[in-house]
Design an enzyme around this catalytic site. Structure first.
Site, PDB file in Angstrom:
ATOM      1  N   CYS A 128       0.334  -4.723   3.800  1.00 16.07           N
ATOM      2  CA  CYS A 128       1.583  -5.488   3.861  1.00 16.07           C
ATOM      3  C   CYS A 128       2.571  -4.676   4.709  1.00 16.07           C
ATOM      4  CB  CYS A 128       2.121  -5.721   2.448  1.00 16.07           C
ATOM      5  SG  CYS A 128       3.742  -6.495   2.459  1.00 16.07           S
ATOM      6  N   ILE A 189      -7.164  -9.043  10.316  1.00 12.05           N
ATOM      7  CA  ILE A 189      -6.082  -8.114  10.063  1.00 12.05           C
ATOM      8  C   ILE A 189      -5.040  -8.752   9.137  1.00 12.05           C
ATOM      9  CG2 ILE A 189      -6.227  -6.841  12.230  1.00 12.05           C
ATOM     10  CD1 ILE A 189      -4.088  -8.739  13.404  1.00 12.05           C
ATOM     11  N   GLY A 215      -0.432 -16.331  12.456  1.00 12.83           N
ATOM     12  CA  GLY A 215      -0.577 -17.530  13.280  1.00 12.83           C
ATOM     13  C   GLY A 215      -1.206 -17.232  14.633  1.00 12.83           C
ATOM     14  N   GLY A 263      -4.961 -19.139   6.911  1.00 15.21           N
ATOM     15  CA  GLY A 263      -3.733 -19.167   6.113  1.00 15.21           C
ATOM     16  C   GLY A 263      -2.673 -20.017   6.780  1.00 15.21           C
TER      17      GLY A 263
HETATM   18  C1  SIN Z   1       1.431  -9.194   2.757  1.00 16.08           C
HETATM   19  O1  SIN Z   1       1.897  -9.200   3.900  1.00 16.08           O
HETATM   20  O2  SIN Z   1       0.388  -8.587   2.507  1.00 16.08           O
HETATM   21  C2  SIN Z   1       2.129  -9.878   1.630  1.00 16.08           C
HETATM   22  C3  SIN Z   1       3.260 -10.708   2.082  1.00 16.08           C
HETATM   23  C4  SIN Z   1       4.407 -10.702   1.095  1.00 16.08           C
HETATM   24  O3  SIN Z   1       4.210 -11.047  -0.079  1.00 16.08           O
HETATM   25  O4  SIN Z   1       5.523 -10.366   1.500  1.00 16.08           O
END
Ligand code: SIN
Length: 303
Positions: A128, A189, A215, A263
């Site tokens: 993240c 990734i 995206g 996603g």
């Molecule tokens: C992530 O980018 O792995 C999680 C996204 C988030 O909950 O901010």
């Protein structure tokens, strides 16, 4: 004739190579079931921690050219509550639970808790791009990845995938560290660290200012990462980042991915994206005379 789309992720059999990426649809049993019914070969939960977490204030998401910029701050109800929600009955496709934590020991606790409640696999989120103390803060260092994966590996038998950040000079050394430490697969990734500014107020749009871009804009980065990782490791790779068509999925597979996660494209194309990608990949395989999707994994390295 066998199923031409069937793929294998470290012993985990998927009817087809499409998966739901960790994200917003992955917190309720109902939505995960819907994604399975829509044709995904497997689903990944939103990242869960040991404790519930509120996340950041709005705005946490903004549409930008070529994708979506988000900084949600890992909001989730905690592993226990999520697993209770899921436990009612098994899902219709394999469930991989995404986990985040702040130390190797906490990753081990989280992995143990989730696997004890019955999951088909785990995905460690060490990528993240904007949360203090976790995500890429700990996942940019091969040594820390090694410690995290080793700790989790010791306590679980289910397939263990590690989701890597592209926000580094060399993603390959992260993948190699994960493989050496016992990971069963790599997801490549997570989002690319990014931001957007509202020029009228001169302020960053996201409440956290910095977020992660997903995206089609990041697809060439993701394909390059999968390609480089494939040259360095033997464990399977799951491609993620801008999969919005069957052509994009085939690119990832030819670069070296055994499966792809979807996603952001769900926001623009709906859940029919899973069936459309699968039908397109199947048509491509038939047209080219391949008997299985596995035959084209890494094909671009052999051409
Ligand atoms: C992530 O980018 O792995 C999680 C996204 C988030 O909950 O901010």
């Amino acid at each position: 004739m066998g199923n031409i789309l069937e793929t294998d992720l470290a012993g985990l059999k998927l009817d087809n190579p499409t998966m739901l990426a960790a994200g917003v649809l992955g917190l309720s049993r109902k939505s995960l079931m819907r994604v399975g019914n829509a044709g995904a070969g497997a689903v990944v939960s939103k990242s869960l921690g040991i404790e519930p977490r509120h996340g950041y204030e709005n705005p946490t998401l903004v549409q930008v050219e070529g994708g979506i910029l988000n900084a949600m701050g890992l909001p989730n109800p905690g592993i226990r509550t999520f697993m209770q929600e899921i436990a009612e009955s098994r899902l219709n496709v394999p469930l991989i639970v995404s986990l985040y934590a702040f130390s190797p020991r906490e990753f081990a606790t989280a992995a143990h808790k989730a696997s004890a409640m019955g999951v088909d696999g785990l995905e460690l989120n060490v990528s993240c791009p904007h949360t203090i103390g976790t995500g890429q803060e700990i996942g940019r260092d091969p040594e820390r990845i090694k410690n995290i994966v080793e700790s989790a590996r010791k306590v679980v038998d289910v397939p263990l995938f590690v989701k890597l950040t592209p926000n580094v000079t060399d993603i390959v050394e992260l993948a190699e560290a994960a493989e050496r430490a016992g990971a069963d697969g790599i997801t490549a990734i997570n989002t690319v660290k990014a931001m957007a500014i509202d020029i009228e107020t001169s302020k960053p749009i996201l409440s956290n200012r910095i977020g992660g871009l997903s995206g089609s804009a990041i697809r060439p980065i993701a394909v390059r990462c999968v390609y480089e990782i494939y040259q360095a490791v033997k464990i399977p790779i799951i491609g993620c980042g801008g999969v919005d068509s069957w052509q994009a999925a085939v690119q990832f597979i030819q670069a070296g991915a055994s499966a792809v996660q979807i996603g952001t494209a769900i926001a623009t194309k709906g859940l029919s994206i899973f069936r459309n990608v699968n039908e397109g990949v199947e048509g491509f395989l038939n047209r080219k005379g391949y008997g299985s999707v596995k035959e084209i994994v890494g094909l671009s390295h052999r051409s």
